[in-house]
Write an enzyme that holds these catalytic residues in place. Structure first.
Site, PDB file in Angstrom:
ATOM      1  NE  ARG A  51      -4.180  -1.702   0.511  1.00 33.56           N
ATOM      2  CZ  ARG A  51      -4.311  -3.015   0.273  1.00 33.56           C
ATOM      3  NH1 ARG A  51      -3.315  -3.676  -0.308  1.00 33.56           N
ATOM      4  NH2 ARG A  51      -5.414  -3.658   0.578  1.00 33.56           N
ATOM      5  CB  SER A  67      -8.564  -1.342   4.746  1.00 32.80           C
ATOM      6  OG  SER A  67      -8.903  -2.604   4.254  1.00 32.80           O
ATOM      7  CD  GLU A  99      -5.626   0.866   2.528  1.00 33.83           C
ATOM      8  OE1 GLU A  99      -5.609  -0.151   3.233  1.00 33.83           O
ATOM      9  OE2 GLU A  99      -6.158   0.911   1.407  1.00 33.83           O
TER      10      GLU A  99
HETATM   11  N1  EPU Z   1     -10.646 -10.327  10.773  1.00 36.44           N
HETATM   12  C1  EPU Z   1     -11.318 -10.360  11.972  1.00 36.44           C
HETATM   13  N2  EPU Z   1     -12.277  -9.420  12.194  1.00 36.44           N
HETATM   14  C2  EPU Z   1     -12.587  -8.454  11.277  1.00 36.44           C
HETATM   15  C3  EPU Z   1     -11.892  -8.431  10.055  1.00 36.44           C
HETATM   16  C4  EPU Z   1     -10.910  -9.382   9.818  1.00 36.44           C
HETATM   17  O1  EPU Z   1     -11.074 -11.211  12.830  1.00 36.44           O
HETATM   18  O2  EPU Z   1     -13.481  -7.652  11.551  1.00 36.44           O
HETATM   19  C5  EPU Z   1      -9.639 -11.375  10.501  1.00 36.44           C
HETATM   20  C6  EPU Z   1     -10.148 -12.368   9.459  1.00 36.44           C
HETATM   21  O3  EPU Z   1     -10.894 -13.401  10.021  1.00 36.44           O
HETATM   22  C7  EPU Z   1      -8.851 -12.876   8.845  1.00 36.44           C
HETATM   23  C8  EPU Z   1      -7.940 -11.662   8.932  1.00 36.44           C
HETATM   24  O4  EPU Z   1      -8.497 -10.806   9.940  1.00 36.44           O
HETATM   25  O5  EPU Z   1      -8.294 -13.879   9.647  1.00 36.44           O
HETATM   26  C9  EPU Z   1      -7.826 -10.924   7.604  1.00 36.44           C
HETATM   27  O6  EPU Z   1      -9.124 -10.480   7.184  1.00 36.44           O
HETATM   28  P1  EPU Z   1      -9.549 -10.294   5.655  1.00 36.44           P
HETATM   29  O7  EPU Z   1      -9.214 -11.501   4.861  1.00 36.44           O
HETATM   30  O8  EPU Z   1     -10.951  -9.806   5.633  1.00 36.44           O
HETATM   31  O9  EPU Z   1      -8.570  -9.185   5.105  1.00 36.44           O
HETATM   32  P2  EPU Z   1      -7.949  -7.874   5.765  1.00 36.44           P
HETATM   33  O10 EPU Z   1      -6.539  -8.147   6.129  1.00 36.44           O
HETATM   34  O11 EPU Z   1      -8.842  -7.357   6.844  1.00 36.44           O
HETATM   35  C10 EPU Z   1      -6.965  -7.002   3.510  1.00 36.44           C
HETATM   36  C11 EPU Z   1      -6.978  -5.716   2.727  1.00 36.44           C
HETATM   37  C12 EPU Z   1      -8.300  -5.559   1.989  1.00 36.44           C
HETATM   38  C13 EPU Z   1      -8.473  -6.755   1.062  1.00 36.44           C
HETATM   39  C14 EPU Z   1      -8.434  -8.042   1.891  1.00 36.44           C
HETATM   40  C15 EPU Z   1      -8.469  -9.281   1.036  1.00 36.44           C
HETATM   41  C16 EPU Z   1      -5.536  -4.181   3.914  1.00 36.44           C
HETATM   42  C17 EPU Z   1      -5.449  -2.961   4.782  1.00 36.44           C
HETATM   43  N3  EPU Z   1      -6.771  -4.575   3.610  1.00 36.44           N
HETATM   44  O12 EPU Z   1      -7.975  -6.875   4.519  1.00 36.44           O
HETATM   45  O13 EPU Z   1      -8.206  -4.385   1.205  1.00 36.44           O
HETATM   46  O14 EPU Z   1      -9.701  -6.683   0.367  1.00 36.44           O
HETATM   47  O15 EPU Z   1      -7.192  -8.093   2.644  1.00 36.44           O
HETATM   48  O16 EPU Z   1      -7.243  -9.431   0.396  1.00 36.44           O
HETATM   49  O17 EPU Z   1      -4.499  -4.716   3.525  1.00 36.44           O
HETATM   50  C18 EPU Z   1      -8.632  -2.048   1.221  1.00 36.44           C
HETATM   51  O18 EPU Z   1      -7.408  -1.882   1.156  1.00 36.44           O
HETATM   52  O19 EPU Z   1      -9.423  -1.060   1.246  1.00 36.44           O
HETATM   53  C19 EPU Z   1      -9.166  -3.396   1.321  1.00 36.44           C
HETATM   54  C20 EPU Z   1     -10.457  -3.641   1.514  1.00 36.44           C
END
Ligand code: EPU
Length: 340
Positions: free
Chosen positions: A166, A238, A334
């Site tokens: 990012r 995010s 972000e």
């Molecule tokens: N999780 C929780 N609670 C929550 C959200 C997430 O426990 O409320 C846990 C999930 O269960 C999982 C882990 O956190 O074990 C990761 O969650 P998720 O796969 O939803 O992805 P993320 O890390 O929260 C990132 C990106 C997203 C992207 C997703 C999928 C960043 C800051 N965000 O989110 O990007 O869609 O991975 O690849 O890196 C964005 O940048 O705007 C965005 C939505």
């Protein structure tokens, strides 16, 4: 085409949908329009500049007392192709997901996991958008635009762009200075699918065979089930980055929270899931007035209607503080906050 306004309302120009205005606003569709405008309007040099795409990663906490430049350059052009690859030059103003649809419909791979990410191509290149195991930097060949400081047009190759998670040169040395007009991509005619993130593989298999179209459909399905549609509730995806911490800190946290999601990053660093950390602090589904935390993904802050940018920002600061207190982890935004 040129659109130039003063005291311009920005509510429709950023996906959080909070009221804010800009002293000046300039939108153009052809690179020459920008040089012409700058040559005849010298006053801009004394003003703060903000370069805007679809505003899907912005929060206005106050009005912007400067000039907003919106490079709304259209067009997807095939530059070159060989047996394995195709090279495209894409205008900064093309809606990102229209490009993904265009690529998938031609059976060109490399960006299908990035389906439905809001925003335009120029901003996608600034942000190094990523999702489901893919990052845009791996398909970008070069980025072209106009440098407001040196008053020159030039092209940066992929190394010059200094991409990381990012992040890019456009968020650092060239921030509010380099107006991206087009981005060149290299896509694959025989892509290797990336399906190892979360349930992407199983969700794709549910749709039948594994191909670009079904991967795109699966990604869209997963995103729609977790992330609020900015057309319904204002949000910017995010709000924070996933923090990359010393592995020693991650190790200590894992002793207390063995279920904590964590991923190796670099040599001695570990990436944590900000959404998980925020949820553990009790914020998921929280709402105060019209500012809240999404009930299906705690990393996303939401404007339920008439929240001000300040209310959303203050909520984000409280969240940041509570994660710091509970886990000793500093969250980094972000979303680009304007006016603090
Ligand atoms: N999780 C929780 N609670 C929550 C959200 C997430 O426990 O409320 C846990 C999930 O269960 C999982 C882990 O956190 O074990 C990761 O969650 P998720 O796969 O939803 O992805 P993320 O890390 O929260 C990132 C990106 C997203 C992207 C997703 C999928 C960043 C800051 N965000 O989110 O990007 O869609 O991975 O690849 O890196 C964005 O940048 O705007 C965005 C939505």
């Amino acid at each position: 085409m040129i659109r130039a306004y003063s005291n311009y309302q920005l509510r429709k120009h950023h996906t959080f949908g909070a009221n804010a205005s800009s002293k000046y606003y300039f939108e153009f569709t052809e690179a020459e329009d920008l040089t012409g405008f700058l040559a005849t309007n010298k006053d801009w040099k004394n003003l703060p500049v903000l370069i805007l795409g679809e505003g899907s990663n912005l929060l206005f906490v106050s009005d912007f007392e400067g000039i907003i430049i919106n490079p709304n350059v259209p067009g997807i052009r095939i530059v070159h192709e060989d047996r394995n690859n195709i090279w495209l030059e894409v205008g900064a103003g093309v809606v990102w997901d229209d490009l993904v649809e265009f690529a998938v419909s031609h059976q060109w791979g490399g960006i299908e996991n990035l389906s439905l990410i809001p925003g335009k191509v120029g901003a996608a290149a600034v942000q190094n958008i990523g999702a489901y195991g893919m990052e845009i930097q791996h398909q970008i060949e070069s980025v072209s635009g106009f440098d407001l400081e040196t008053q020159t047009e030039y092209t940066l190759d992929i190394v010059d762009c200094q991409y990381s998670y990012r992040d890019s040169i456009f968020k650092n040395q060239l921030k509010d200075r380099f107006v991206i007009t087009s981005v060149s991509f290299k896509l694959d005619k025989f892509p290797e699918f990336i399906l190892n993130y979360g349930d992407l593989k199983s969700e794709t298999e549910k749709l039948g065979s594994i191909n670009l179209r079904n991967i795109r459909k699966a990604v869209i399905g997963i995103r729609e089930s977790k992330l609020p549609d900015p057309k319904v509730f204002g949000n910017a995806g995010s709000f924070f980055k996933n923090p990359i911490v010393e592995s020693s800190l991650a190790g200590r946290l894992l002793e207390t929270y063995p279920e904590m999601p964590h991923y190796p990053a670099h040599e001695i660093k570990t990436k944590l899931a900000a959404g998980w950390l925020i949820e553990q602090c009790g914020w998921k589904g929280f709402r105060r007035g019209d500012a809240g935390v999404h009930d299906k993904q705690a990393l996303v802050l939401v404007n339920y209607g008439n929240a001000t940018g300040k209310e959303i920002f203050e909520l984000s600061e409280e969240i940041k503080q509570s994660v710091q207190e509970k886990f000793g982890v500093e969250l980094e935004r972000e979303v680009h906050v304007i006016g603090i």
